[in-house]
Every structure is written in structure tokens, then in C-alpha cells.
Design a protein around this motif. Structure first.
Motif, PDB file in Angstrom:
ATOM      1  N   VAL A  22      45.006  32.580  38.550  1.00  0.00           N
ATOM      2  CA  VAL A  22      45.476  33.981  38.516  1.00  0.00           C
ATOM      3  C   VAL A  22      45.396  34.687  39.741  1.00  0.00           C
ATOM      4  CG1 VAL A  22      44.644  34.198  36.009  1.00  0.00           C
ATOM      5  CG2 VAL A  22      43.189  34.584  37.861  1.00  0.00           C
ATOM      6  N   GLY A  23      45.487  33.770  40.868  1.00  0.00           N
ATOM      7  CA  GLY A  23      45.487  34.404  42.248  1.00  0.00           C
ATOM      8  C   GLY A  23      44.461  34.644  42.885  1.00  0.00           C
ATOM      9  N   LEU A  24      44.507  35.552  43.776  1.00  0.00           N
ATOM     10  CA  LEU A  24      43.475  36.144  44.724  1.00  0.00           C
ATOM     11  C   LEU A  24      43.266  37.677  44.258  1.00  0.00           C
ATOM     12  CD1 LEU A  24      45.197  35.082  48.020  1.00  0.00           C
ATOM     13  CD2 LEU A  24      43.264  34.012  47.107  1.00  0.00           C
ATOM     14  N   PRO A  25      41.995  38.041  44.377  1.00  0.00           N
ATOM     15  CA  PRO A  25      41.429  39.448  44.326  1.00  0.00           C
ATOM     16  C   PRO A  25      42.210  40.428  44.858  1.00  0.00           C
ATOM     17  CG  PRO A  25      39.724  38.194  45.649  1.00  0.00           C
ATOM     18  CD  PRO A  25      40.690  37.251  45.181  1.00  0.00           C
ATOM     19  N   LEU A  26      42.488  41.708  44.499  1.00  0.00           N
ATOM     20  CA  LEU A  26      43.236  42.662  44.920  1.00  0.00           C
ATOM     21  C   LEU A  26      42.465  42.991  46.271  1.00  0.00           C
ATOM     22  CD1 LEU A  26      44.052  45.082  42.074  1.00  0.00           C
ATOM     23  CD2 LEU A  26      45.561  43.385  42.907  1.00  0.00           C
ATOM     24  N   ASP A  27      42.991  43.626  47.256  1.00  0.00           N
ATOM     25  CA  ASP A  27      42.801  43.628  48.682  1.00  0.00           C
ATOM     26  C   ASP A  27      41.456  44.729  48.729  1.00  0.00           C
ATOM     27  OD1 ASP A  27      43.695  46.284  48.586  1.00  0.00           O
ATOM     28  OD2 ASP A  27      45.555  45.602  49.598  1.00  0.00           O
ATOM     29  N   ASN A  28      41.026  45.322  47.657  1.00  0.00           N
ATOM     30  CA  ASN A  28      39.635  46.206  47.715  1.00  0.00           C
ATOM     31  C   ASN A  28      38.942  45.800  46.813  1.00  0.00           C
ATOM     32  OD1 ASN A  28      41.032  46.818  45.402  1.00  0.00           O
ATOM     33  ND2 ASN A  28      41.447  49.123  45.868  1.00  0.00           N
ATOM     34  N   LEU A  29      38.885  44.556  46.356  1.00  0.00           N
ATOM     35  CA  LEU A  29      38.001  43.887  45.367  1.00  0.00           C
ATOM     36  C   LEU A  29      37.182  42.766  45.947  1.00  0.00           C
ATOM     37  CD1 LEU A  29      39.593  44.427  41.948  1.00  0.00           C
ATOM     38  CD2 LEU A  29      37.808  45.801  42.933  1.00  0.00           C
ATOM     39  N   GLU A  30      35.814  42.520  45.586  1.00  0.00           N
ATOM     40  CA  GLU A  30      35.156  41.327  45.901  1.00  0.00           C
ATOM     41  C   GLU A  30      34.671  40.584  44.732  1.00  0.00           C
ATOM     42  OE1 GLU A  30      30.916  40.595  48.409  1.00  0.00           O
ATOM     43  OE2 GLU A  30      31.856  42.520  47.968  1.00  0.00           O
ATOM     44  N   TYR A  33      36.321  28.887  38.474  1.00  0.00           N
ATOM     45  CA  TYR A  33      35.974  28.459  39.814  1.00  0.00           C
ATOM     46  C   TYR A  33      37.041  28.781  40.741  1.00  0.00           C
ATOM     47  CZ  TYR A  33      39.590  24.833  39.438  1.00  0.00           C
ATOM     48  OH  TYR A  33      41.006  24.056  39.738  1.00  0.00           O
ATOM     49  N   ARG A  34      36.823  28.832  42.090  1.00  0.00           N
ATOM     50  CA  ARG A  34      37.428  29.171  43.126  1.00  0.00           C
ATOM     51  C   ARG A  34      37.866  27.915  44.095  1.00  0.00           C
ATOM     52  NH1 ARG A  34      35.701  34.500  45.959  1.00  0.00           N
ATOM     53  NH2 ARG A  34      38.094  34.805  46.479  1.00  0.00           N
ATOM     54  N   ASP A  35      39.059  27.764  44.158  1.00  0.00           N
ATOM     55  CA  ASP A  35      39.068  26.588  45.200  1.00  0.00           C
ATOM     56  C   ASP A  35      39.054  27.021  46.695  1.00  0.00           C
ATOM     57  OD1 ASP A  35      41.550  28.018  45.969  1.00  0.00           O
ATOM     58  OD2 ASP A  35      42.935  27.166  44.750  1.00  0.00           O
ATOM     59  N   ASP A  36      39.330  25.899  47.487  1.00  0.00           N
ATOM     60  CA  ASP A  36      39.014  26.175  48.933  1.00  0.00           C
ATOM     61  C   ASP A  36      39.796  27.403  49.602  1.00  0.00           C
ATOM     62  OD1 ASP A  36      41.241  24.853  48.995  1.00  0.00           O
ATOM     63  OD2 ASP A  36      40.470  22.824  49.970  1.00  0.00           O
ATOM     64  N   GLU A  37      40.910  27.869  48.858  1.00  0.00           N
ATOM     65  CA  GLU A  37      41.777  28.668  49.580  1.00  0.00           C
ATOM     66  C   GLU A  37      41.304  30.096  48.962  1.00  0.00           C
ATOM     67  OE1 GLU A  37      45.875  27.955  50.730  1.00  0.00           O
ATOM     68  OE2 GLU A  37      45.517  26.455  49.364  1.00  0.00           O
ATOM     69  N   GLY A  38      40.217  30.178  48.067  1.00  0.00           N
ATOM     70  CA  GLY A  38      39.769  31.409  47.574  1.00  0.00           C
ATOM     71  C   GLY A  38      40.652  31.862  46.136  1.00  0.00           C
ATOM     72  N   TYR A  39      41.633  30.854  45.792  1.00  0.00           N
ATOM     73  CA  TYR A  39      42.320  31.130  44.552  1.00  0.00           C
ATOM     74  C   TYR A  39      41.482  30.822  43.389  1.00  0.00           C
ATOM     75  CZ  TYR A  39      46.778  31.624  46.944  1.00  0.00           C
ATOM     76  OH  TYR A  39      47.718  32.166  47.876  1.00  0.00           O
ATOM     77  N   LEU A  40      41.612  31.835  42.251  1.00  0.00           N
ATOM     78  CA  LEU A  40      40.873  31.919  40.915  1.00  0.00           C
ATOM     79  C   LEU A  40      41.543  30.917  39.927  1.00  0.00           C
ATOM     80  CD1 LEU A  40      38.183  33.323  40.280  1.00  0.00           C
ATOM     81  CD2 LEU A  40      39.426  35.144  39.567  1.00  0.00           C
ATOM     82  N   TRP A  41      40.639  30.168  39.315  1.00  0.00           N
ATOM     83  CA  TRP A  41      41.159  29.312  38.364  1.00  0.00           C
ATOM     84  C   TRP A  41      40.351  29.490  37.215  1.00  0.00           C
ATOM     85  CZ3 TRP A  41      45.274  25.918  39.250  1.00  0.00           C
ATOM     86  CH2 TRP A  41      45.834  25.934  40.611  1.00  0.00           C
ATOM     87  N   ILE A  42      40.687  30.196  36.071  1.00  0.00           N
ATOM     88  CA  ILE A  42      39.987  30.513  34.650  1.00  0.00           C
ATOM     89  C   ILE A  42      39.980  29.450  33.737  1.00  0.00           C
ATOM     90  CG2 ILE A  42      39.969  32.187  32.883  1.00  0.00           C
ATOM     91  CD1 ILE A  42      40.828  34.514  34.615  1.00  0.00           C
TER      92      ILE A  42
END
Length: 488
Positions: free
Chosen positions: A318-326, A379-388
Motif C-alpha cells: 500500500v505504498g509509502l506514507p503521505l509526506d506529512n505523516l510518520e 511490515y515495512r520493507d527495506d525501502e519503507g514500503y508498507l505491506w499489510i
């Protein structure tokens, strides 16, 4: 007075409307031009004030798929009132409960919409449209960024939804981040088949109007080809839907034989769509980007998005967080986990809401310590992508193995002859819990059941595979898990 007019998100949005900010009802061909929309919003604002409502009052807004409910919603917000949104289809069954929970002062409905409980209980009911007023005749009510702008119902599958307190600042932060992530231009036009009482639908409306674009509402998705034709008729650039919508387009429409030359993007959220279906959609309409997204009402709407140019290598994410979220991933003790380790997603940032209306205990559980606890495992992969991997409430343990309903449903839905699938848990004397599957079949029932049983991994103990005419769904198109349990 506390705050300023500049912080009022409806006022800010009104200032950004342009000549392309049409509101269109595709079913009736009613078109409100970009020049008319600001005056109509102010007309609703003035109408609510003339009905005796005041800034800070909560007003229940019945939301259908037409411009009127959007005008009522934005008009109430413009005055500093707090709209409480309810799907028009749920008004009769849960509107009175939401009204009581929100301690609302009035209910607004479109012309011709019945609200028997309001009349029976002496509730102030406001019906229909108001005349337009000059946009400069009424300034937006002053407010602070943290003031509630709307009470948004959660889209859970059981019970009466909680009401999320979405602030003016939340809406601005999420809307602007969505505009950036989707590269929205000023000539956009969204095809919206979801009411704005659903945070996904609201986010599409907000982001397109905020950028000076327009919205086409279409209530005819039971005839999907009509909606596809309307996309071309009204030159829509965006189409948004939950997984069930895309399954219908792939299996029960003429999408493959229709060209959509003006469409720039598909937006998908509201649950997991099988990667095979994403790939199929992109192969049919390769000229449109496909955005796979993730969000929650408690974070206003959007949390993450998969850039379309990474679909090839990151399909299923489901990608990367929006640019203003952590985002962080934590274990059961709240310790942050490294890349590759699965735990709960927690979110922090300006679009994370402050909590639930009049429910401090639930607010503390969900929002305590400054992080939104999503209840989703990933989990997040080593590039920060989110896998639900699934939700805490959407897992079962089969012989100690945690299995996600979402993973099961995606696998089964990809089997030839299966149109849709939903999974729930059943007790099992040896495995503890086992799967009970419900499928809507395209082919002969007995053939499909046998295909499903052969395709399931041996560790996924399954007690039943039932073919049903349709799956129970919430108003927002999500699987109604409580009803599934009653069917087992």
C-alpha cells in the motif's frame, strides 16, 4: 473571537474554487457551474443560520449521491457548525442513533427523502435546497485549526459507528497531502460513486474541489456501464472505488470494450484488492495511473499511497506514507520493530484526529501517547514500503498459525470462476479455529467449490465453502463480518 476565518476549511475551499468546479448529478444531468457553486454553499450556510442554528451546533446531514448533500455539508461547516454525516441509505435505520449520540440540534435531508423518526420525535428537520447568496455576503465563521469541522462515522462492520472528531486542520493537512501525492491539476473532475459520509468519498470531493476541479456524482453503479459512459460524457479524470467496485468492473461490465481516453487515474482503498485484479485493471486501461491506497477515518482519510510507477515491483504493497505523516511498526509491548518484522501500524501527523466524540475511553485506547493505533498488522520493507497482513480483528489462528482473512479472500477471489469471496472463523475440534468461506460464483457452483478446495494450502483448515447469491456488505461496500458469522 477565537481563531480566524482563514482556518475554516470550507471557507478556504470556497476561495479555491474555479471555473472547473462543477458539481454534476450524472443520473439527472443536473449541472451546477463553477461560477454558481460558491454562492450555493453560502446560500446553504445562510439557510442554516436562518433556521435558528448557531456556530458550534451539530447538524445531521443525510448524504446521497447528488450535489445537494455536498452543498449542505460544506455550508454547515462554513458557518462554524459541525456536520454529522450519515449515508442516506442508513438514515432510517441508524440516523436516530447517530443524532442522539452526537446530541445534534437538527437534521438536513434532500427534498423527498423521508425521515420518519425525526417527525415522530419532534426533531427539527430541514429539507431541500436553499437559494444562492452572493459569496461575499457572508464570511466563513472564525475557528481554530483544532476545532472540530465534522463528525465522521467510522466505517466499521458492526454496530453503530463511533464519531471521529475531524478538525479543520486535519482536513486541510490531509487534503493538501492527497493533492500532492496524486499530482492533481486545476482541470480535474472526479467520478464519485461513494457518498461523502464515507471518508474515502469525502477525501475525493475535498481534494478535487480544493484544487479548483469538479465532481460528478453517479448513483447508478448497479448498472456499471452507465457510469463508464458518464466518465466519458463528463470528461472525468479520476475514478475511485473500493475492491468490490473493481471486481464488478472486471467481471460485470463492458470495461474491456470501452475506451476511457480522458481518465488519468483510478483510486482504490477501503480494503485489499487482489494484486491480479490491480494488474488486470492496469492492462485494460494502461493510459490511467492506478493508485493503491490505505487509510482510516481516524487519520481523516488517507495514510499511504503506492506510486503508480512502482506497481511493477511493489504490487501488493500500500505504498509509502503521505509526506506529512510518520509511520512506525510496533510489537505487542509497543517496541518499534525493524524492517521486515510484522507488527501493528501506528501513525502520527497533522491529519491524525484528536479522538472520538464523547468517548474518552475509546479515544485513550486508540489515540493515547500521540500515536494512532490502527489495529492493522503490517511490515515495512527495506525501502519503507508498507505491506499489510490484516487487522487484529480479521485474523484467526489455525493450529497456532495466524491467518489473515484478507489474504485468504484475495487468494480465493483470484481463482477462475470466483467473482467474490468472504471468509470468517468457525470452531474446529482439532485446529481450534478454521475457515468458513462464502463465494459468489461466475461458473457452476459445484465446479467452483472444487477449484477453491484444491487451491487452499493444506495448513488453511477449511470447514465449509458455500456459494451464495451475494455477500453481506456495509453501506460503504465492505464485508459485514458480523452478518457472516450469523450465516455460519
Amino acid at each position: 473571537m477565537r481563531g480566524s476565518s482563514d482556518s475554516n476549511i470550507a471557507g478556504r475551499l470556497l476561495q479555491r474554487l474555479g471555473e472547473n468546479s462543477h458539481l454534476i448529478d450524472a443520473a439527472t444531468a443536473q449541472t451546477l457551474s463553477g461560477k454558481d457553486v460558491p454562492g450555493l454553499i453560502v446560500g446553504f450556510a445562510a439557510g442554516f443560520l436562518s433556521a435558528g442554528l448557531q456556530p458550534g451546533d451539530r447538524v445531521l446531514i443525510s448524504c446521497g449521491l447528488s450535489p445537494a448533500s455536498t452543498l449542505a455539508y460544506l455550508g454547515a461547516m462554513y458557518t462554524g457548525m459541525v456536520p454529522v454525516l450519515v449515508d442516506e441509505r442508513a438514515l432510517a435505520t441508524s440516523g436516530d442513533l447517530l443524532f442522539a449520540r452526537a446530541r445534534a440540534k437538527a437534521v438536513w435531508v434532500a427534498k423527498g427523502v423521508r425521515c420518519d423518526w425525526a417527525r415522530k420525535n419532534g426533531v427539527k428537520q430541514i429539507e431541500g435546497n436553499f437559494d444562492a447568496r452572493p459569496a461575499h455576503s457572508l464570511r466563513p465563521a472564525p475557528c481554530a485549526e483544532e476545532d472540530p469541522a465534522v463528525l465522521m462515522p467510522t466505517s466499521g462492520s458492526t454496530g453503530v459507528p463511533r464519531l471521529v472528531m475531524v478538525s479543520h486542520g486535519n482536513l486541510r493537512a490531509n487534503t493538501e497531502a492527497i493533492v500532492r501525492s496524486q499530482h492533481l491539476a486545476t482541470d480535474e473532475k472526479a467520478m464519485l460513486i461513494m457518498p461523502v459520509s464515507y471518508c474515502f468519498g469525502a477525501s475525493v470531493m475535498h481534494s478535487h474541489l480544493y484544487q479548483g476541479g469538479g465532481v460528478v456524482f453517479d448513483s447508478r453503479f448497479m448498472f456499471p456501464d452507465k457510469v463508464l459512459r458518464a466518465i466519458n460524457t463528463y470528461a472525468c479524470t479520476t475514478f475511485a472505488g473500493v475492491p468490490a467496485v473493481y471486481n464488478i468492473l472486471l467481471r460485470r461490465s463492458n470495461l474491456r470494450s470501452m475506451r476511457l481516453p480522458g481518465l488519468r487515474r483510478f483510486l482504490q482503498a477501503g480494503g485489499a484488492l487482489a494484486p491480479e485484479s490491480v494488474r488486470e485493471m492496469y492492462s485494460i486501461v494502461p493510459t490511467a495511473d492506478f493508485f493503491v491506497m490505505y487509510g482510516q477515518t481516524e487519520a481523516t482519510a488517507r495514510i499511504s499511497s503506492l506510486p503508480p510507477d512502482r506497481l511493477g515491483k511493489k504490487l501488493g504493497s500500500v505504498g509509502l506514507p503521505l509526506d506529512n505523516l510518520e509511520i512506525r511498526i510496533v510489537d505487542d509491548e509497543g517496541r518499534e520493530l525493524a524492517a521486515g518484522q510484522t507488527g501493528e501500524i501506528q501513525v502520527r501527523g497533522p491529519s491524525v484526529c484528536s479522538g472520538y466524540f464523547d468517548d474518552p475511553e475509546a479515544t485513550e485506547r486508540k489515540f493515547g501517547d500521540g500515536w494512532l493505533k490502527t489495529g492493522d498488522f503490517a511490515y515495512r520493507d527495506d525501502e519503507g514500503y508498507l505491506w499489510i497482513k490484516g487487522r487484529t480483528s480479521e485474523f484467526i489462528k489455525i493450529r497456532g498459525l495466524r491467518v489473515s482473512f484478507g489474504e485468504v479472500e484475495a487468494k480465493v477471489a483470484a481463482i477462475p470462476g470466483v467473482y467474490e469471496c468472504a471468509a470468517t472463523a468457525a470452531q474446529h475440534p482439532e485446529a481450534g479455529e478454521a475457515l468458513a468461506l462464502f463465494i459468489v460464483a461466475d461458473d457452476g457452483a459445484s465446479i467452483v467449490v472444487e477449484r477453491v478446495r484444491r487451491a487452499l494450502p493444506p495448513q488453511w483448515t477449511c470447514v465449509s465453502v458455500r456459494v451464495v447469491p451475494e455477500l453481506p456488505k456495509t453501506e460503504n461496500g465492505k464485508i459485514a463480518r458480523s452478518q457472516l458469522q450469523a450465516m455460519t
